[in-house]
Enzyme design. Structure first.
Site, PDB file in Angstrom:
ATOM      1  N   GLY A  84       5.213   3.030   0.205  1.00 34.67           N
ATOM      2  CA  GLY A  84       5.966   4.075  -0.504  1.00 34.67           C
ATOM      3  C   GLY A  84       5.842   4.136  -1.959  1.00 34.67           C
ATOM      4  N   SER A 131       0.816  -0.782   0.335  1.00 38.52           N
ATOM      5  CA  SER A 131       0.076   0.310   0.140  1.00 38.52           C
ATOM      6  C   SER A 131       0.963   1.659  -0.242  1.00 38.52           C
ATOM      7  CB  SER A 131      -0.664  -0.281   1.271  1.00 38.52           C
ATOM      8  OG  SER A 131      -0.169   0.537   2.633  1.00 38.52           O
ATOM      9  N   LYS A 132       0.691   2.485  -0.152  1.00 41.94           N
ATOM     10  CA  LYS A 132       1.251   3.629   0.226  1.00 41.94           C
ATOM     11  C   LYS A 132       2.241   4.070   1.027  1.00 41.94           C
ATOM     12  CE  LYS A 132      -1.815   6.577  -3.175  1.00 41.94           C
ATOM     13  NZ  LYS A 132      -2.806   6.612  -2.580  1.00 41.94           N
ATOM     14  N   ARG A 133       1.216   3.267   2.286  1.00 41.01           N
ATOM     15  CA  ARG A 133       3.035   3.195   3.121  1.00 41.01           C
ATOM     16  C   ARG A 133       3.443   2.087   2.729  1.00 41.01           C
ATOM     17  NH1 ARG A 133       2.043  -1.113   6.769  1.00 41.01           N
ATOM     18  NH2 ARG A 133       0.573  -2.487   5.518  1.00 41.01           N
TER      19      ARG A 133
END
Ligand code: GLU
Length: 480
Positions: free
Chosen positions: A246, A242-244
């Site tokens: 990167g 997920s965006k977490r």
């Protein structure tokens, strides 16, 4: 029957790594089997979909070199057909009209979830014959629900093998909402049939939708596509990417200067294996070797170090023609000068690219390095100046003058340049390094560079001499 696959993004966001990989696997199968790769834009969530996102997804695919066949299909254009399928299911008794008050159902779900599951059907079945149609004609708001039959739904998943769901665990899903709009599972089953899709290849997160779609196909008497569920991509911590973790949007990798072929190679290996330990695979090799049977059951970890490594490998293999074009595209203000250079002396321009290529992480990086040769003047790195000039500027002046003399009139190629400079060191009784280091600062402004003989060659006689001249002036003004 020829293979027809589809990529069906919802245009509620950019093209992400997971979606791009799903698209790629579909595309690889289609190209390998000489079938068709279709796009279906699942835009039924009007509030969250946007044309801008559709364009961003198409741009992402084009950049990756994933081309599609036929016009992209808009799911929203098929609403009448989705409704007609629901009506057909109603007529065949495989669906029913559900007049339950949503509020009442919500309350029941909280109190007694098991009963809430069967409640709408029991209500519908308790209506006298003909009553439901009468109410529908009188526009009494209601949903249309699928009547999940008893038994089991089984399919042979190309990735996971035989997969079963007990139908009693599947609720009577809504097909049409009370405002008449079709739900996801109805729309997908209806569209896949309409588009003649033979293989549905999509993420594992859709596994629980598959028995529902299979049942809809069956009750409508349609042939089933083959299903293949590819594993989720994981972050370094083993959790779903997920965006977490990167960058996940494909455009961010494009921005970073990753090559499309490297990205494609990387995505292909994220959940598929060629069956050997080969890692660097061209697009053509991927097309000829891809198979659903080799898709892995478990998710793979998204490893940016590996992506960067693959990028270097693909950069090393790019034919000069395409590389030169790509470099020009990244040169910005230096582009006109580089174009002139290429036109006048393409061998030397290409030699400059070759010289920096193994030292570059990306095309952008390579272009940045080439600017050292293209810039009007040299920007001196203070650390390099301190290290190689400052101790004895007077000696450096003398050496640069001697270099200028030694290079005067020689044929301009790396071998002759090397011979001249080594000869000079010998005559002066110094190590070659004593001449090379200060000269490198004069020519590039930096303490490190590729081999100085190549650097001189690539700079060209004129520019090399003018840089030596400029360095001499700078040194003289320093010496006061
Ligand atoms: N629109 C769905 C998604 O973006 C894909 C559905 C499918 O492939 O069947 O997840």
């Amino acid at each position: 029957m020829s293979v027809r696959v589809r990529f069906a993004p919802s245009p509620t966001g950019f093209l992400h790594v997971g979606g791009a990989r799903t698209a790629l696997y579909n595309w690889l199968l289609a190209r390998r089997e000489k079938g068709a790769f279709l796009l279906r834009i699942e835009d039924t969530d009007r509030d969250r979909s946007s044309l801008e996102m559709v364009q961003a997804i198409l741009d992402g695919l084009s950049w990756l070199g994933i081309d599609w066949d036929e016009e992209p299909v808009l799911q929203s254009a098929g609403i009448e057909r989705h409704r007609a399928d629901a009506v057909q299911l109603l007529e065949r008794g495989f669906a029913y009209r559900d007049f339950t008050d949503p509020e009442e159902l919500r309350r029941l779900r909280e109190e007694d979830p098991a009963r809430a599951l069967v409640y709408p059907r029991s209500q519908a079945d308790s209506l006298p014959i003909g009553e439901a149609e009468e109410r529908a004609r009188a526009d009494v708001p209601h949903a249309v629900r699928f009547r999940v039959p008893p038994g089991e739904t089984v399919w042979e998943d190309s990735v996971h093998g035989v997969t079963r769901f007990r139908n009693e665990d599947i609720e009577d899903l809504v097909l049409l909402r009370s405002d008449g709009t079709p739900t996801y599972n109805l729309a997908v089953a209806s569209d896949d049939a309409d588009m003649g899709i033979t293989h549905v290849i999509r993420g594992d997160d859709h596994v629980s939708n598959t028995p529902k779609q299979i049942l809809i196909h069956r009750m409508l008497g349609r042939a089933l596509p083959v299903f293949a569920h590819v594993p989720m991509i994981l972050g370094p911590d083993g959790k779903r990417l997920s965006k977490r973790h990167g960058a996940t949007a494909i455009s961010e990798y494009r921005e970073q200067g990753i090559l499309p072929d490297a990205m494609v190679n990387f995505l292909a290996l994220l959940g598929w294996s060629p069956g050997t330990d080969e890692e660097i695979l061209s697009r053509a090799e991927l097309v000829s070797r891809f198979s659903l049977e080799r898709v892995l059951k478990k998710g793979s970890i998204f490893d940016t170090t590996k992506l960067e490594w693959l990028n270097r490998q693909h950069l090393a293999r790019l034919p000069m023609e395409s590389l030169a074009d790509m470099v020009l595209g990244e040169l910005g203000e230096h582009r006109p000068r580089a174009e002139a250079w290429q036109a006048e002396d393409s061998a030397r321009f290409h030699a400059a690219i070759e010289l920096q290529r193994p030292r570059s992480a990306s095309v952008r990086d390579l272009a940045r390095q080439l600017s050292v040769y293209l810039a009007e003047g040299v920007t001196f790195d203070p650390a390099a100046v301190a290290k190689y000039w400052e101790k004895s500027p007077g000696v450096v002046v003398g050496q640069l003058q001697a270099v200028r003399e030694a290079l005067e009139g020689i044929p301009w190629n790396a071998a002759s340049i090397e011979e001249a400079l080594r000869g000079l060191a010998e005559t002066q009784g110094v190590a070659a390094g004593a001449i090379i280091h200060p000269l490198r600062v004069a020519l590039t402004g930096q303490g490190v560079s590729p081999g100085i003989f190549e650097v001189l060659f690539v700079l060209g006689r004129e520019r090399a001499f003018s840089r030596i001249e400029a360095a001499l002036q700078a040194l003289r003004s320093r010496a006061g």
